[in-house]
Design a protein around this motif. Structure first.
Motif, PDB file in Angstrom:
ATOM      1  N   GLY A 155       0.656  -0.943   0.068  1.00 58.84           N
ATOM      2  CA  GLY A 155       0.314   0.310  -0.230  1.00 58.84           C
ATOM      3  C   GLY A 155       0.694   1.162  -0.249  1.00 58.84           C
ATOM      4  N   ILE A 156       2.063   1.395  -0.812  1.00 64.14           N
ATOM      5  CA  ILE A 156       2.859   2.394  -0.926  1.00 64.14           C
ATOM      6  C   ILE A 156       1.839   3.913  -1.843  1.00 64.14           C
ATOM      7  N   GLU A 157       2.148   4.861  -0.721  1.00 65.36           N
ATOM      8  CA  GLU A 157       1.471   6.215  -1.461  1.00 65.36           C
ATOM      9  C   GLU A 157       2.014   6.848  -1.905  1.00 65.36           C
ATOM     10  N   TRP A 158       2.363   6.441  -3.644  1.00 64.70           N
ATOM     11  CA  TRP A 158       3.265   7.296  -4.582  1.00 64.70           C
ATOM     12  C   TRP A 158       2.970   8.336  -4.866  1.00 64.70           C
ATOM     13  N   PRO A 159       3.714   9.407  -5.040  1.00 64.67           N
ATOM     14  CA  PRO A 159       2.842  10.780  -5.604  1.00 64.67           C
ATOM     15  C   PRO A 159       3.097  10.822  -6.986  1.00 64.67           C
ATOM     16  N   LEU A 160       2.325   9.867  -6.981  1.00 66.89           N
ATOM     17  CA  LEU A 160       2.184   9.770  -8.936  1.00 66.89           C
ATOM     18  C   LEU A 160       1.284  10.818  -9.832  1.00 66.89           C
ATOM     19  N   GLU A 161       1.828  11.526 -11.041  1.00 65.22           N
ATOM     20  CA  GLU A 161       0.574  11.672 -11.704  1.00 65.22           C
ATOM     21  C   GLU A 161       0.678  11.163 -12.925  1.00 65.22           C
ATOM     22  N   GLY A 162      -0.289  10.054 -13.300  1.00 65.55           N
ATOM     23  CA  GLY A 162      -0.110   8.691 -14.156  1.00 65.55           C
ATOM     24  C   GLY A 162       0.179   7.282 -14.192  1.00 65.55           C
ATOM     25  N   GLU A 163       1.001   7.402 -15.564  1.00 64.26           N
ATOM     26  CA  GLU A 163       2.208   5.650 -14.859  1.00 64.26           C
ATOM     27  C   GLU A 163       3.070   5.952 -14.494  1.00 64.26           C
ATOM     28  N   PRO A 164       3.380   5.352 -13.858  1.00 63.32           N
ATOM     29  CA  PRO A 164       4.826   5.212 -13.969  1.00 63.32           C
ATOM     30  C   PRO A 164       6.252   4.897 -15.506  1.00 63.32           C
ATOM     31  N   ILE A 165       6.927   5.436 -15.033  1.00 63.64           N
ATOM     32  CA  ILE A 165       7.794   5.072 -15.999  1.00 63.64           C
ATOM     33  C   ILE A 165       9.005   3.879 -15.778  1.00 63.64           C
ATOM     34  N   LEU A 166       8.755   2.737 -15.760  1.00 59.96           N
ATOM     35  CA  LEU A 166       9.133   1.480 -15.414  1.00 59.96           C
ATOM     36  C   LEU A 166      10.846   1.191 -16.265  1.00 59.96           C
ATOM     37  N   ALA A 167      11.266   0.994 -15.505  1.00 58.19           N
ATOM     38  CA  ALA A 167      12.221  -1.173 -16.617  1.00 58.19           C
ATOM     39  C   ALA A 167      11.619  -2.642 -16.232  1.00 58.19           C
ATOM     40  N   ALA A 168      12.127  -2.926 -16.983  1.00 55.37           N
ATOM     41  CA  ALA A 168      11.359  -4.472 -17.692  1.00 55.37           C
ATOM     42  C   ALA A 168      11.824  -5.155 -15.821  1.00 55.37           C
ATOM     43  N   LYS A 169      12.304  -5.499 -15.673  1.00 54.15           N
ATOM     44  CA  LYS A 169      12.776  -5.550 -14.111  1.00 54.15           C
ATOM     45  C   LYS A 169      11.890  -5.257 -12.805  1.00 54.15           C
ATOM     46  N   ASP A 170      11.275  -4.364 -13.104  1.00 53.66           N
ATOM     47  CA  ASP A 170      10.443  -3.513 -12.543  1.00 53.66           C
ATOM     48  C   ASP A 170       8.806  -4.109 -13.049  1.00 53.66           C
ATOM     49  N   LYS A 171       8.969  -4.265 -14.078  1.00 48.02           N
ATOM     50  CA  LYS A 171       7.539  -4.453 -14.604  1.00 48.02           C
ATOM     51  C   LYS A 171       7.200  -5.915 -14.460  1.00 48.02           C
ATOM     52  N   ASP A 172       8.008  -6.857 -14.374  1.00 51.54           N
ATOM     53  CA  ASP A 172       8.208  -8.116 -14.257  1.00 51.54           C
ATOM     54  C   ASP A 172       8.503  -8.602 -13.233  1.00 51.54           C
ATOM     55  N   ALA A 173       8.430  -7.537 -11.670  1.00 57.63           N
ATOM     56  CA  ALA A 173       8.811  -8.053 -10.641  1.00 57.63           C
ATOM     57  C   ALA A 173       7.552  -8.981  -9.306  1.00 57.63           C
ATOM     58  N   VAL A 174       8.085  -9.431  -7.982  1.00 61.65           N
ATOM     59  CA  VAL A 174       7.514 -10.128  -7.472  1.00 61.65           C
ATOM     60  C   VAL A 174       6.497  -9.327  -6.747  1.00 61.65           C
ATOM     61  N   PRO A 175       5.190 -10.305  -6.568  1.00 63.44           N
ATOM     62  CA  PRO A 175       4.636  -9.664  -5.507  1.00 63.44           C
ATOM     63  C   PRO A 175       4.914  -9.461  -3.871  1.00 63.44           C
ATOM     64  N   PHE A 176       4.533  -8.807  -3.210  1.00 64.10           N
ATOM     65  CA  PHE A 176       6.013  -8.950  -1.567  1.00 64.10           C
ATOM     66  C   PHE A 176       4.767 -10.525  -1.167  1.00 64.10           C
ATOM     67  N   SER A 177       3.669 -10.830  -1.268  1.00 57.05           N
ATOM     68  CA  SER A 177       3.408 -12.366  -0.567  1.00 57.05           C
ATOM     69  C   SER A 177       4.436 -13.311  -1.222  1.00 57.05           C
ATOM     70  N   ARG A 178       5.434 -13.261  -2.287  1.00 57.31           N
ATOM     71  CA  ARG A 178       6.654 -14.214  -2.785  1.00 57.31           C
ATOM     72  C   ARG A 178       7.778 -13.588  -2.264  1.00 57.31           C
ATOM     73  N   ALA A 179       7.692 -12.643  -2.441  1.00 55.34           N
ATOM     74  CA  ALA A 179       9.436 -11.978  -1.895  1.00 55.34           C
ATOM     75  C   ALA A 179      10.592 -12.707  -1.225  1.00 55.34           C
ATOM     76  N   GLU A 180      11.361 -12.999  -1.261  1.00 58.94           N
ATOM     77  CA  GLU A 180      12.558 -13.338  -0.610  1.00 58.94           C
ATOM     78  C   GLU A 180      12.307 -12.052   0.686  1.00 58.94           C
ATOM     79  N   TYR A 181      12.440 -12.955   1.525  1.00 59.76           N
ATOM     80  CA  TYR A 181      12.879 -12.270   3.370  1.00 59.76           C
ATOM     81  C   TYR A 181      13.976 -12.435   3.637  1.00 59.76           C
ATOM     82  N   PHE A 182      14.416 -11.362   4.544  1.00 55.99           N
ATOM     83  CA  PHE A 182      15.348 -11.918   5.681  1.00 55.99           C
ATOM     84  C   PHE A 182      15.364 -11.933   6.589  1.00 55.99           C
ATOM     85  N   ALA A 183      15.965 -12.968   7.498  1.00 55.07           N
ATOM     86  CA  ALA A 183      15.616 -13.252   9.046  1.00 55.07           C
ATOM     87  C   ALA A 183      15.426 -12.167   9.715  1.00 55.07           C
TER      88      ALA A 183
END
Length: 183
Positions: A155-183
């Motif tokens: 639920g990050i509240e980015w101060p966006l105006e329109g759609e952001p410009i993203l790199a391919a790796k950010d378009k393909d990023a995993v959701p938080f629920s599937r991320a690898e975490y730290f101990a």
């Protein structure tokens, strides 16, 4: 001491504000001094790499982190302005899954300390921004991971105006629920 430190809502993420000396000629400040950093934060960090990026308005980079070669980051902006975000990925932390966002700009000269165990990203909110950061470990592409910038669980509240410009790796990023975490 030439550095003021303010904890954020996640106390391990710190806003650092250097003492700026200015007059009609311009300004001067120490952008980094290991002794002042340690004295002000209580942290002794060995920075091994400096990075510099330039991005245009509405570029969103992140949320990035490294597994196995985790990086602490000291970030700042030398031209323009960004909205900078850190997300706690430490499962043992009381703030696991929480985020903080801070405005960093050339004019406010703030820096943000993001310790190991966090994902990091930023959105350029000015015409362009030049972003500098020091890291405590080297970039290791095989260790890099990305979490979706717009994940509903975060639920990050980015101060966006329109759609952001993203790199391919950010378009393909995993959701938080599937991320690898730290101990």
């Amino acid at each position: 001491m030439n550095l003021t430190v303010t904890p954020t809502a996640i106390p391990d993420v710190l806003i650092l504000e250097p003492k700026v000396f200015g007059d009609e000629r311009g300004f001067f400040f120490e952008s980094f001094n290991a002794c002042s950093f340690e004295q002000a934060t209580g942290l002794r960090e060995d920075f091994v790499q400096d990075n510099h990026s330039r991005s245009v308005c509405n570029v969103l980079r992140g949320l990035h982190y490294q597994i196995g070669r985790s990086q602490g980051k000291l970030v700042r902006v030398v031209a323009g302005e960004v909205f900078d975000v850190a997300v706690d990925l430490r499962k043992s932390s009381a703030t696991f899954g929480k985020w903080v966002g801070v405005s960093l700009s050339a004019s406010n000269k703030r820096q943000l300390w993001i310790p190991q165990g966090f994902a990091h990203g930023f959105l350029v909110v000015s015409e362009y921004a030049e972003f500098l950061y020091k890291t405590t470990d080297y970039y290791a592409p095989e260790c890099e991971r990305s979490i979706r910038w717009d994940d509903a669980d975060l639920g990050i509240e980015w101060p966006l105006e329109g759609e952001p410009i993203l790199a391919a790796k950010d378009k393909d990023a995993v959701p938080f629920s599937r991320a690898e975490y730290f101990a």
